[in-house]
Design a protein around this motif. Structure first.
Motif, PDB file in Angstrom:
ATOM      1  N   GLY A 154       0.830  -1.206   0.000  1.00  0.00           N
ATOM      2  CA  GLY A 154       0.000   0.000   0.000  1.00  0.00           C
ATOM      3  C   GLY A 154       0.860   1.249   0.000  1.00  0.00           C
ATOM      4  O   GLY A 154       1.978   1.240  -0.526  1.00  0.00           O
ATOM      5  N   SER A 155       0.321   2.306   0.585  1.00  0.00           N
ATOM      6  CA  SER A 155       1.039   3.587   0.635  1.00  0.00           C
ATOM      7  C   SER A 155       1.112   4.091   2.064  1.00  0.00           C
ATOM      8  O   SER A 155       0.204   3.860   2.866  1.00  0.00           O
ATOM      9  N   ILE A 156       2.211   4.797   2.360  1.00  0.00           N
ATOM     10  CA  ILE A 156       2.350   5.481   3.648  1.00  0.00           C
ATOM     11  C   ILE A 156       2.345   6.983   3.366  1.00  0.00           C
ATOM     12  O   ILE A 156       3.223   7.494   2.660  1.00  0.00           O
ATOM     13  N   LEU A 157       1.348   7.653   3.912  1.00  0.00           N
ATOM     14  CA  LEU A 157       1.227   9.103   3.731  1.00  0.00           C
ATOM     15  C   LEU A 157       1.667   9.807   5.000  1.00  0.00           C
ATOM     16  O   LEU A 157       1.229   9.446   6.100  1.00  0.00           O
ATOM     17  N   THR A 158       2.528  10.803   4.865  1.00  0.00           N
ATOM     18  CA  THR A 158       2.916  11.640   6.004  1.00  0.00           C
ATOM     19  C   THR A 158       2.245  12.998   5.823  1.00  0.00           C
ATOM     20  O   THR A 158       2.410  13.653   4.787  1.00  0.00           O
ATOM     21  N   VAL A 159       1.479  13.405   6.826  1.00  0.00           N
ATOM     22  CA  VAL A 159       0.705  14.647   6.746  1.00  0.00           C
ATOM     23  C   VAL A 159       1.112  15.571   7.887  1.00  0.00           C
ATOM     24  O   VAL A 159       1.197  15.137   9.046  1.00  0.00           O
ATOM     25  N   GLU A 205      -1.328   4.254 -10.872  1.00  0.00           N
ATOM     26  CA  GLU A 205      -0.811   5.511 -10.336  1.00  0.00           C
ATOM     27  C   GLU A 205      -1.880   6.597 -10.300  1.00  0.00           C
ATOM     28  O   GLU A 205      -1.973   7.372  -9.336  1.00  0.00           O
ATOM     29  N   ALA A 206      -2.700   6.671 -11.333  1.00  0.00           N
ATOM     30  CA  ALA A 206      -3.751   7.699 -11.391  1.00  0.00           C
ATOM     31  C   ALA A 206      -4.741   7.515 -10.250  1.00  0.00           C
ATOM     32  O   ALA A 206      -5.169   8.493  -9.613  1.00  0.00           O
ATOM     33  N   ARG A 223       5.557   4.178  -1.242  1.00  0.00           N
ATOM     34  CA  ARG A 223       4.885   2.932  -1.625  1.00  0.00           C
ATOM     35  C   ARG A 223       5.564   1.779  -0.894  1.00  0.00           C
ATOM     36  O   ARG A 223       6.796   1.696  -0.878  1.00  0.00           O
ATOM     37  N   ILE A 224       4.773   0.903  -0.289  1.00  0.00           N
ATOM     38  CA  ILE A 224       5.329  -0.270   0.397  1.00  0.00           C
ATOM     39  C   ILE A 224       4.790  -1.524  -0.278  1.00  0.00           C
ATOM     40  O   ILE A 224       3.637  -1.582  -0.693  1.00  0.00           O
ATOM     41  N   GLY A 225       5.647  -2.526  -0.407  1.00  0.00           N
ATOM     42  CA  GLY A 225       5.242  -3.772  -1.046  1.00  0.00           C
ATOM     43  C   GLY A 225       4.879  -4.828  -0.024  1.00  0.00           C
ATOM     44  O   GLY A 225       4.911  -4.601   1.189  1.00  0.00           O
ATOM     45  N   ALA A 226       4.531  -6.000  -0.530  1.00  0.00           N
ATOM     46  CA  ALA A 226       4.126  -7.111   0.339  1.00  0.00           C
ATOM     47  C   ALA A 226       5.255  -8.121   0.516  1.00  0.00           C
ATOM     48  O   ALA A 226       5.026  -9.241   0.912  1.00  0.00           O
ATOM     49  N   VAL A 227       6.496  -7.707   0.211  1.00  0.00           N
ATOM     50  CA  VAL A 227       7.629  -8.625   0.324  1.00  0.00           C
ATOM     51  C   VAL A 227       7.835  -9.054   1.773  1.00  0.00           C
ATOM     52  O   VAL A 227       8.065 -10.216   2.085  1.00  0.00           O
TER      53      VAL A 227
END
Length: 326
Positions: free
Chosen positions: A42-47, A94-95, A122-126
Motif C-alpha cells: 500500500g502507501s504510507i502518507l505523512t501529513v 498511479e492515477a 509505496r510499500i510492497g508485500a515482500v
C-alpha cells in the motif's frame, strides 16, 4: 447420571468439521482472506496538520474518504507533534493512487484546514511473505517441541492428540476470521502464536489429571478414565477461560479497530482452545489408544498362529520318532 464426553465425542468432532468446511467454502467463494496492508502492500502518507491533533479525528476523516483497513500513527509520541502517518490500501494504478491521496487530503482539510501532504511512500508485500514463512516455521518448531515434551512427560499418544487439537484451534480461528471477513494483518500472526501457547496449557492440565486418575486406579476403563478426569477439570477450565475471555471481550468492544483485529482472533482461539481441550483432546487420545491396542493384537495374532503351528509340527515329529523306535 454424569455426562459422557466419550459417548458424544463424534458430535463434537462433527461441529468442528462443519465450521472448518464453512470457512473453506467462504474462502473459495469470497476470494480468500481479507488481507490487510501488511500482506497486500500500500502507501504510507505523512501529513503535517500544522497543529496538535487527535488520532480519532484522522480515522474519521479516512473513513469519510471511503478508506478501509487503514492505520494511523503519531510521529511524535508525546502527543504534541503536528505530523501523522497513515497506511492505506493500494490502488490499481498511479492515477487511482493520486486521486485517492487527493480525496483523503481534502477530507482532512475539512477538519484541519492548513494540513498538507509532506511525503508519500509505496510499500510492497515482500515483508509479508517473510512474516508468513517465519510464523509457519515458529508454529512448526513449537509443534515438534510440544510433541517431544508431552511424549517424554506423559506418552506419545498424548502428544499426537495435543498437536491435532492445536491444528484444530488454528483452523477454527482461520475459518471464523474468513467467514466474518476480519482483516488480517501482522497482529493476526501474533494472535495465532498466543493461542497455540494458551491452548496447550489447558490440554496439559486435562492430561495431567488423567495420569493421576490412572495411577490411582490402574484397572480403570479408558472411557471412564476420560470422563472422570474431564469432570474433575471441567470447572477449572471453564472458569479460567471465562476470566481471560472477559478481558479480551472488553478490549474488543472498547478498543480501536487495530485492537479489534487482534482481539477477535484471540476470542475465537480461546473458545476453540477450551472446546478442544475439554471435548476433543482426551476422547481423541482414547481413540488412538484403542486403535493402537487393536493393531498390536492384529500383529500378534499371526505370530500366535505360527507359534501354534510350529509347536504342532514339533509334537508331530516327536511322535513319528517314537513310532520308529518301537
Amino acid at each position: 447420571m454424569k455426562f459422557s464426553f466419550v459417548k458424544h465425542s463424534k458430535k463434537f468432532m462433527i461441529v468442528s468439521i462443519v465450521i472448518i468446511l464453512a470457512g473453506l467454502i467462504c474462502g473459495i467463494f469470497m476470494g480468500g482472506f481479507n488481507l490487510g496492508i501488511d500482506f497486500t502492500g500500500g502507501s504510507i502518507l505523512t501529513v503535517d496538520l500544522k497543529q496538535t491533533y487527535e488520532i480519532d479525528d484522522l480515522q474519521t476523516c479516512l473513513s469519510n474518504a471511503g478508506e478501509k483497513g487503514f492505520t494511523v500513527f503519531r510521529l511524535d509520541k508525546t502527543g504534541e507533534g503536528t505530523e501523522a502517518q497513515m497506511r492505506i490500501r493500494p490502488q490499481a494504478d498511479e492515477a487511482a493512487d493520486i486521486a485517492q491521496r487527493d480525496n483523503i487530503l481534502a477530507k482532512i482539510q475539512e477538519v484541519y484546514p492548513e494540513a498538507e501532504l509532506t511525503n508519500v511512500e509505496r510499500i510492497g508485500a515482500v515483508a509479508s511473505s517473510s512474516l508468513i514463512k517465519n510464523a509457519i516455521f515458529a508454529v512448526a518448531i513449537a509443534g515438534v517441541l510440544i510433541l517431544l515434551y508431552i511424549s517424554i512427560r506423559f506418552e506419545f499418544h498424548f502428544g499426537v492428540s495435543s498437536i491435532v487439537c492445536l491444528l484444530h484451534d488454528v483452523l477454527i480461528m482461520m475459518s471464523l476470521v474468513c467467514i466474518f471477513r476480519v482483516e488480517i494483518n501482522s497482529s493476526f500472526i501474533a494472535a495465532v502464536l498466543t493461542i497455540v501457547g494458551y491452548s496447550i496449557n489447558n490440554t496439559i492440565v486435562v492430561f495431567d489429571r488423567m495420569r493421576e486418575t490412572r495411577k490411582a486406579s490402574p484397572e480403570i476403563d479408558l472411557d471412564e478414565l476420560v470422563d472422570t478426569s474431564l469432570h474433575k477439570t471441567l470447572t477449572r477450565s471453564i472458569y479460567t477461560s471465562i476470566t481471560t475471555l472477559a478481558t479480551i471481550v472488553i478490549l474488543f468492544i472498547l478498543g480501536p479497530s487495530s485492537i479489534k483485529e487482534f482481539a477477535f482472533p484471540i476470542i475465537v482461539g480461546l473458545v476453540a482452545g477450551t472446546y478442544s481441550s475439554l471435548f476433543l483432546a482426551a476422547p481423541l487420545w482414547d481413540v488412538l489408544i484403542r486403535k493402537s491396542k487393536k493393531q498390536q493384537a492384529l500383529m500378534a495374532t499371526p505370530m500366535d498362529k505360527q507359534a501354534k503351528k510350529a509347536q504342532y509340527e514339533k509334537n508331530k515329529n516327536k511322535k513319528a520318532q517314537k513310532a520308529k523306535k518301537k
